[in-house]
Design an enzyme around this catalytic site. Sequence first.
Site, short mmCIF file in Angstrom:
data_model
loop_
_atom_site.label_atom_id
_atom_site.label_comp_id
_atom_site.label_asym_id
_atom_site.label_seq_id
_atom_site.Cartn_x
_atom_site.Cartn_y
_atom_site.Cartn_z
N HIS A 348 0.81 -1.21 0.00
CA HIS A 348 0.00 0.00 0.00
C HIS A 348 0.85 1.27 0.00
O HIS A 348 0.35 2.37 -0.25
CB HIS A 348 -0.93 0.00 1.21
CG HIS A 348 -2.28 0.55 0.91
ND1 HIS A 348 -2.54 1.41 -0.14
CD2 HIS A 348 -3.49 0.38 1.53
CE1 HIS A 348 -3.81 1.74 -0.16
NE2 HIS A 348 -4.41 1.11 0.84
N ASP A 352 -2.05 2.10 -4.66
CA ASP A 352 -3.36 2.42 -4.13
C ASP A 352 -4.35 1.34 -4.57
O ASP A 352 -4.07 0.54 -5.48
CB ASP A 352 -3.83 3.79 -4.65
CG ASP A 352 -2.95 4.92 -4.12
OD1 ASP A 352 -2.47 4.80 -2.98
OD2 ASP A 352 -2.74 5.89 -4.86
#
Length: 378
Positions: A348, A352
Site C-alpha cells: 500500500h 493504491d
Amino acid sequence: MAAIEFRLPDVGEGIATAELVDWRVAVGDHVREGQDLAEVQTDKAIVVIPCPTKGTVVRLGASAGEILDVGGVLAVFEADEPEEAPAPGRSRALAAPAMRRLARELGIDLAGVRGSGPHGRIVRQDLQVPPPPPPPSAPRPGQTVPLRGVRAAIARTLTRAWQEIPHVIDYREVDASQLISLRGVLKQRALDSGDERLARALSPTPLIVRAAARALADHPYVNSSIDLERGEITLHEQINIAVATATPDGLTVPVVHDADGKSIPELALAIAELVADARGRRLHPEQLAGSTFTVNNYGGLGIWLGTPIIRPPEVANLGVGAVRDRVVPVDGVPAVRPVLALAVSGDHRVLDGDTLAAFVTQVVRLLEEPLLLLEEFR
C-alpha cells in the site's frame, strides 16, 4: 601453472553471506569449467556454485556448516596449461591403468567417456555419477529442530515482510472454463506433435504467468520495487516473475527472466526446468536473482484461497488457488462453472487500491478470455 582464487559470487539481491552446505569436489580433484563445485545455503534456497575454470583443486575455503561472506575465497585452483591438439587418427581413450580397471569394474565403456583431465585424459570423476541429495529425515514428535537454512531465511524474510509492508489484498473469482479448455487444446497439440515433455509442462501455471506478464507491462507500478532508505520507487524495464515452489528444503522462488517475451510453450518449459532444478538442489545463483513480481500457485496443495505475503523489495504477489466447481449466475441463470480464486497482495506504500484493482481486473480478463494470451492476439 597459475593459481586462481575463486571468491563466493553474488548469490542473490541483498544477500551478504551464505552457508557452505556441501562440497561436490575435493582437494586434488581435476575439474572442468561449469562442473558443480559446492552447494551453498542462501536466504532464498540451496544453490549450486559451478567451477569457474578447468584445473586442479588445491584448497577449499570453508568446511560444511561454515558461513562465508560474499566475496570471500571459496576455492583455489591450479589452472591447466593450454591443451595441445590430439594426434591425428588417435582413437584410444587416454586413461591410466587404474582408471581402466575402475571402468571395467563399473561396466563403463571408455570409448564413450569424455575425459576432463589434461589432453582429454580420463580421471576418476569422469567415471562417477554424483548421487542425488539425501531426502530430509522425517520429523518426530518431541524433536527439537534447529531453525537454520531455508527455514530460518523464510522466517526472517516473512516476519520482516508482514511487519513492515502494509498489505492491501484484492480477492477475485475467475470463471476458468476457457482457461481449462485452452490448456487442454495446447496439451493435445503437444502430444500430437510428439512433444511429451511440453505436454507434461503445460500446467495452468504458465498460462497464469503469461497473464501476469501481459498485465504487468500495462501497469508498471505493480512491476516495481521500493527502497525507503533511498526514497525511491524503481519501475523495472524487465518483467522477471518468480514462481514459488515447494521443495523438501522449504519454499523456493526461482525466477523466469523476461517472462513477457516468452510464448506459452517457452514459459511452460522454463518453469518446469526451474521447478525440477529447485527440487533437485540444482539451482544456480542467476536462477534466483532479479525477480520483480511473484506468482504463488498453491492450488496444487488443495488450497482454495490464501493470502500471499509480499517478498521485499517487490510490491505485489499473485496467489492462485485450486479450481472448484461452483454455482454461479450466467446470464441470470444458475450454472455450474469451474472457478479459480485469486488473491493479489499489494504494497500500500506504492499501490493504491485503484492501481492494484486495475491490474487484477486485467489479469482476470486474460484468464477468462485466454485466447488473448496467444501470440496472434498480442
